[in-house]
Design an enzyme around this catalytic site. Structure first.
Site, PDB file in Angstrom:
ATOM      1  CG  ASP A   6      99.230  -7.273  -5.337  1.00  0.00           C
ATOM      2  OD1 ASP A   6     100.204  -7.673  -4.872  1.00  0.00           O
ATOM      3  OD2 ASP A   6      98.545  -7.104  -5.612  1.00  0.00           O
ATOM      4  CG  HIS A  51      94.006  -6.817  -3.626  1.00  0.00           C
ATOM      5  ND1 HIS A  51      94.627  -5.646  -3.542  1.00  0.00           N
ATOM      6  CD2 HIS A  51      94.917  -7.692  -2.965  1.00  0.00           C
ATOM      7  CE1 HIS A  51      95.813  -7.024  -4.445  1.00  0.00           C
ATOM      8  NE2 HIS A  51      95.654  -7.664  -3.621  1.00  0.00           N
TER       9      HIS A  51
END
Length: 450
Positions: free
Chosen positions: A318, A267
């Site tokens: 994810d 991220h």
């Protein structure tokens, strides 16, 4: 195993080539590659061939909750409210359920063009937090799911010790994720012993869940192999990092750990200018998950600034709320276009956006997973994806326009076949085991969902 594949067009490290014959070795790598040649009897034939992509960040079990966290709550929704739904699903999973869910997740990835996955695995213990008799019981399930589906895998067992900054205790619902250092060492030893061929890294979950002392101990105990960590995904995390560590999380990590090409910072959404500069300089990979980051309302990764400093990145699914290689790249680009209010912000001058994004993600993903992939070159694993040149988004186009058509214009997938290590896992757009694995997945969801 097909001994060779002949493609009308192939994306090689030197660029597009025509009439390409790619031979596979017994080990599943690319042997000889000849251009400007002819097919031989028995060769598999393809229109367009590109390298298979690495999916560098995955929590396979979360595929079970895809679409189940989209109802507005009484207050403002965020990552933190989404996490409550995730905890509820995680509490219902036993080993059999995890294996069935992971297998279906990997089928969807392969059909999307992903040929390897970084499984960020933290579902370690039983639902009540008590360890299984076999410390690697749950890890075994995701390993078997990868082997069952033919997916290349780097397993990233997660070290998760605290429920927040400052050494906060794990909540009851986090206990099945947790280890102390001795327990984590036992887990890693068990995986090594039971699955000696598995590619392994480590994943300190986040600076919230791992103390500085523990992070240093992990670095000493595991001096080689990939290191992945969640970082700077939410403003709240950044604010708490200032309180407890005196710096924002990316800055602290760069200042206190030897962050290098082994590392993948997942991220890294919220960074200052100095963090962007120094992360790019470190040689680490930023692990970007645009679909999940959009779904959770995380914010925009500063991709334009990072790419301008030659920063490395890869893409991952994810939470697996939606699995789509092309959409991950498209959403990454479109997010930057909306922010910058300009077109093609991530492409160097006079180059294709699709080609630039695709090749950067290939290189960054292979690096982050420590996999011998990412290019169609001799000695690399024979991971490749064939595309239909007659697909409406690709027809009458050439070269980089094929990638642009796939990423930006295709309403349906142009993928025909997918090979991993020279073995065909997807044929005519469909995984060879889809029917049985989808049935098992459906039965599992009927059993575990309320």
């Amino acid at each position: 195993m097909e001994s060779a594949l002949f493609a009308k067009h192939a994306l090689l490290p030197t660029g597009w080539a025509n009439h390409v014959r790619l031979c596979f070795s017994e080990e599943g790598n690319l042997g000889t590659i000849k251009t400007g040649t002819k097919a031989k009897p028995g060769d598999h034939l393809a229109d367009i061939v590109v390298p298979g992509m690495a999916n560098l960040h995955c929590h396979a079990f979360q595929r079970a909750m895809a679409g189940l966290a989209e109802r507005a709550g009484p207050d403002k929704d965020s990552f933190w409210t989404w996490r409550e739904t995730m905890y509820q699903i995680a509490a219902r999973l036993d080993p059999d359920a995890l294996r069935a869910i992971a297998a279906m997740t990997y089928v969807d990835m392969l059909e999307s063009g992903f040929t390897s996955v970084g499984e960020f695995h933290y579902l370690h213990h039983g639902p009540d937090g008590r360890p299984y008799d076999n410390p690697a019981e749950m890890a075994t399930q995701v390993i078997h799911a990868a082997r069952q589906t033919g997916m290349g895998q780097t397993l990233l067992p997660v070290f998760y010790a605290h429920g927040g900054f400052g050494g906060a205790a794990l909540s009851p619902r986090q206990k099945r994720f947790g280890h102390d250092l001795d327990g984590f060492m036992a887990l890693m030893q068990a995986i090594h012993k039971q699955h000696p061929g598995t590619k392994l890294g480590i994943a300190p979950h986040s600076l919230r869940a791992v103390s500085p002392e523990q992070l240093n101990a992990l670095g000493t105990a595991f001096p080689q192999g990939p290191v992945h960590i969640h970082i700077a995904e939410q403003f709240r995390e950044v604010e708490e990092s200032y309180v407890h560590l005196g710096e924002p999380p990316v800055r602290w990590l760069l200042d206190h750990m030897e962050v290098d090409a082994r590392w993948c910072l997942v991220h890294a959404t919220h960074m200052r200018e100095d963090e962007i500069r120094d992360l790019a300089k470190s040689g680490a990979v930023a692990g970007l998950c645009p679909i999940t980051e959009a779904n959770l309302g995380d914010g925009f990764f500063p991709a334009r600034e990072y790419a301008g400093k030659n920063g490395r990145f890869g893409i991952g699914s994810d939470s697996c709320v939606r699995i789509d290689l092309a959409e991950e790249l498209r959403l990454l680009d479109y997010g930057q276009r909306l922010q910058c209010q300009t077109r093609t912000p991530l492409a160097p001058p006079n180059t294709s956006s699709g080609r630039a994004l695709f090749e950067c993600a290939l290189k960054g993903g292979a690096q982050a997973l420590g996999q011998n992939t990412g290019a169609l070159s001799v000695g690399k694993r024979a991971d490749l994806v064939t595309l239909d040149g007659a697909h409406p988004a690709l027809v009458a186009r050439h070269g980089d326009a094929w990638l642009d058509g796939w990423i930006y214009a295709a309403n349906t997938s142009p993928i025909v076949d997918v090979y991993v290590g020279g073995h065909k896992q997807v044929e005519n757009g469909r995984h060879k085991g889809r029917a049985a694995l989808q049935a098992a997945f459906g039965q599992t969801l009927k059993r575990i969902l309320p």
